[in-house]
Design an enzyme around this catalytic site. Structure first.
Site, PDB file in Angstrom:
ATOM      1  N   ALA A  61       0.852  -1.192   0.000  1.00 52.37           N
ATOM      2  CA  ALA A  61       0.000   0.000   0.000  1.00 52.37           C
ATOM      3  C   ALA A  61       0.886   1.239   0.000  1.00 52.37           C
ATOM      4  O   ALA A  61       1.887   1.302   0.712  1.00 52.37           O
ATOM      5  CB  ALA A  61      -0.890   0.006   1.249  1.00 52.37           C
ATOM      6  N   ALA A 106       4.455   4.030   3.066  1.00 53.38           N
ATOM      7  CA  ALA A 106       4.004   2.805   2.397  1.00 53.38           C
ATOM      8  C   ALA A 106       4.067   1.652   3.396  1.00 53.38           C
ATOM      9  O   ALA A 106       4.606   1.802   4.498  1.00 53.38           O
ATOM     10  CB  ALA A 106       4.900   2.502   1.206  1.00 53.38           C
ATOM     11  N   LYS A 107       3.524   0.525   3.040  1.00 53.78           N
ATOM     12  CA  LYS A 107       3.674  -0.678   3.874  1.00 53.78           C
ATOM     13  C   LYS A 107       3.342  -1.888   3.012  1.00 53.78           C
ATOM     14  O   LYS A 107       2.538  -1.802   2.079  1.00 53.78           O
ATOM     15  CB  LYS A 107       2.708  -0.644   5.065  1.00 53.78           C
ATOM     16  CG  LYS A 107       3.129  -1.560   6.189  1.00 53.78           C
ATOM     17  CD  LYS A 107       4.218  -0.933   7.040  1.00 53.78           C
ATOM     18  CE  LYS A 107       4.673  -1.843   8.157  1.00 53.78           C
ATOM     19  NZ  LYS A 107       5.536  -1.102   9.106  1.00 53.78           N
ATOM     20  N   GLY A 108       3.969  -3.005   3.343  1.00 57.51           N
ATOM     21  CA  GLY A 108       3.686  -4.234   2.604  1.00 57.51           C
ATOM     22  C   GLY A 108       3.397  -5.362   3.559  1.00 57.51           C
ATOM     23  O   GLY A 108       3.721  -5.282   4.750  1.00 57.51           O
ATOM     24  N   ASP A 149       9.699  -5.797   9.174  1.00 54.31           N
ATOM     25  CA  ASP A 149       8.614  -5.544  10.136  1.00 54.31           C
ATOM     26  C   ASP A 149       8.343  -6.891  10.814  1.00 54.31           C
ATOM     27  O   ASP A 149       9.173  -7.805  10.725  1.00 54.31           O
ATOM     28  CB  ASP A 149       7.375  -4.970   9.427  1.00 54.31           C
ATOM     29  CG  ASP A 149       6.379  -4.391  10.421  1.00 54.31           C
ATOM     30  OD1 ASP A 149       6.646  -3.308  10.966  1.00 54.31           O
ATOM     31  OD2 ASP A 149       5.331  -5.017  10.680  1.00 54.31           O
TER      32      ASP A 149
END
Ligand code: NAD
Length: 471
Positions: A61, A106-108, A149
């Site tokens: 995202a 952002a992040k995945g 993460d």
């Protein structure tokens, strides 16, 4: 007023944003533009494993591209979904702005339990996921740079960097496509410890202001403060270890997946970590008392509570029972919006996630700069610094006719290497960001908590970027 319904993670972040936006006067429509998530890419891909094709679902995202590259970790967990990565991506935007790291958010995530797979299988899955993101520029040194993460670490980042290099053989900056890599794959000293180290620096910043500590009913320094930590993973372990070893804090309870342990005399964190690795559990450690319902221990009497596991740990169900006067959000989103309202009403002070756990992205920024510079920090100046200090010491000794102590000379002439420079940059960042939040917390009418102050500082900076870009 406290809402009686527990919102989802994304909604909780939005509610916190909206609480802050009331204090700002933004041009029409800009509030919406900042708040919404720009795009969310979902991919389903198959990997042949154990004689059959396994299908995995992954996400990336992008919340805001007001600055590029966008930045945010990749999480491996069975709780991963679009709502979660969008909430985490939004938090990344606010976090980067707050600590003045020049990235968008952002992040995945990959929907997987990494414990179900062998190392070689995980490598296969990670490389395949990375390939899907790389070919769409969702991993790219100038556009989109992931990091570790929950459920991922240096190992996964090394695989991702290598996969990018294989697909972009002539990109001289290829290693900057991901941060949190091992040192031998282009990583930086101090990245693994960075988020936990940042928690320590954040708490030191808080206690540097006796008036702030007094608002939580606390005084003095971190020395002797009783601390409860939830989640002894990368962030929780390093935070607890540094607070115990360097600040004299007493870690009285640790909450993990399988339960919690309590020892009012203090738990030795290094030994506990070894015990967990060896036995797979916190149970049976030293003289501690084991509590099978670990979540209950969040309400244990202590001075500082550090939720460092997952989002939603403190929620509408348990917020009223929390006794710690000071909560520092090492995890992302550990306190839901209604829980935040309850805690504030009960006079608790919350050091918010966007600030508290920003150490990781700050040192990731240093790593990215190092990769683009192709040189280790301190390499050029370290010995030159040392010889200048030696010159001064020699001059002083010959003028005063007296030798300085070896201990002093050793400490004084020590030239800073990469680790020292990284820690110095992180400390400076955490102190600066605390002051910027604090100015709003104490200086603005009707802002009575650090979270709202953090959002205000961040939103103002993101808004200024959008306005400067001519939107
Ligand atoms: P991690 O996977 O290393 O550690 C998470 C720990 O929490 C593990 O020890 C796990 O067993 C424990 N845990 C899981 N569920 C639990 C439960 N219900 N109760 C108690 N313990 C539980 O992950 P991490 O990298 O330490 O990340 C932790 C949090 O910090 C996440 O919210 C993450 O987004 C945030 N964070 C991490 C970084 C980073 O650099 N790794 C940076 C910023 C924020």
């Amino acid at each position: 007023m406290t809402s009686q319904r527990e919102p989802g993670f994304r909604e909780s972040v939005d509610l916190m944003f909206q609480r802050a936006i009331r204090h700002l006067d933004l041009p029409p429509g800009l509030e919406h533009k900042i708040r919404i998530c720009n795009s969310t890419y979902a991919v389903r891909f198959g990997v042949r494993l154990r004689g059959k094709i396994e299908t995995f679902t992954g996400y990336r995202a992008i919340h805001s591209e007001h600055l590029e590259p966008v930045k945010g970790g990749i999480r491996y967990s069975t709780a991963v979904n679009a709502n979660e990565v969008e909430a985490l991506a939004a938090l990344m935007t606010y976090k980067c702005a707050l600590v003045e790291v020049p990235f968008g958010g952002a992040k995945g995530g990959l929907h997987i339990d990494p414990r179900d797979w062998e190392t070689s299988e995980l490598e296969h899955i990670t490389r395949r996921f990375a390939y899907e993101l790389i070919k769409r520029d969702l991993i790219n040194p100038s556009q989109n740079v992931p990091a570790p993460d929950v459920g991922t670490g240096e190992r996964e980042m090394a695989w991702i960097a290598d996969q990018y290099q294989r697909l972009n053989t002539t990109d001289i900056n290829a290693r900057a496509c991901v941060t949190g890599k091992p040192l031998n794959s282009g990583g930086i000293a101090g990245r693994v410890e960075a988020t936990g180290r940042g928690i320590q620096y954040a708490l030191r910043s808080f206690f540097r202001h006796p008036e702030d500590a007094a608002l939580a009913g606390l005084d003095g320094t971190l020395d002797g403060k009783r601390v409860v930590v939830q989640g002894l993973g990368n962030v929780g372990f390093h935070a607890a270890k540094f607070l115990q070893e360097e600040d004299g804090a007493v870690i009285t309870a640790v909450i993990e997946r399988d339960g919690a342990i309590i020892d009012e005399n203090g738990l030795e964190i290094e030994d506990l970590r070894r015990h967990i690795v060896e036995t797979g559990s916190v149970r049976g450690f030293g003289n501690s008392t084991f509590v099978s319902d670990g979540a209950e221990v969040l309400a244990h009497d202590c001075d500082i509570l550090i939720p460092a596991a997952l989002e939603g740990a403190i929620n509408i169900e348990n917020a009223d029972r929390i006794r710690a006067p000071l909560i520092i959000e090492a995890a992302n989103g550990p306190v839901t919006f209604p829980a935040d309202e309850i805690l504030r009403r009960n006079g608790k002070i919350i050091v918010p996630d966007a600030y508290a756990n920003a150490g990781g992205v700050t040192v990731s920024y240093f790593e990215w700069v190092k990769n683009l510079g192709h040189i280790r920090f301190g390499r050029l100046q370290r010995r030159q610094e040392e010889s200048r200090y030696e010159l001064l010491i020699n001059e002083l000794e010959s003028n005063f006719g007296r030798e300085l102590s070896d201990e002093f000379k050793q400490k004084y002439t020590y030239g800073a290497g990469e680790l020292e420079l990284v820690r110095s940059g992180l400390d400076d960042t955490m102190r600066g960001a605390y002051e910027s939040m604090r100015d709003v917390w104490h200086g603005w009418n009707d802002v009575d908590d650090l979270r709202t102050a953090a959002y205000i500082v961040s939103i103002q900076r993101v808004a200024a970027s959008y306005e400067a870009a001519g939107l």
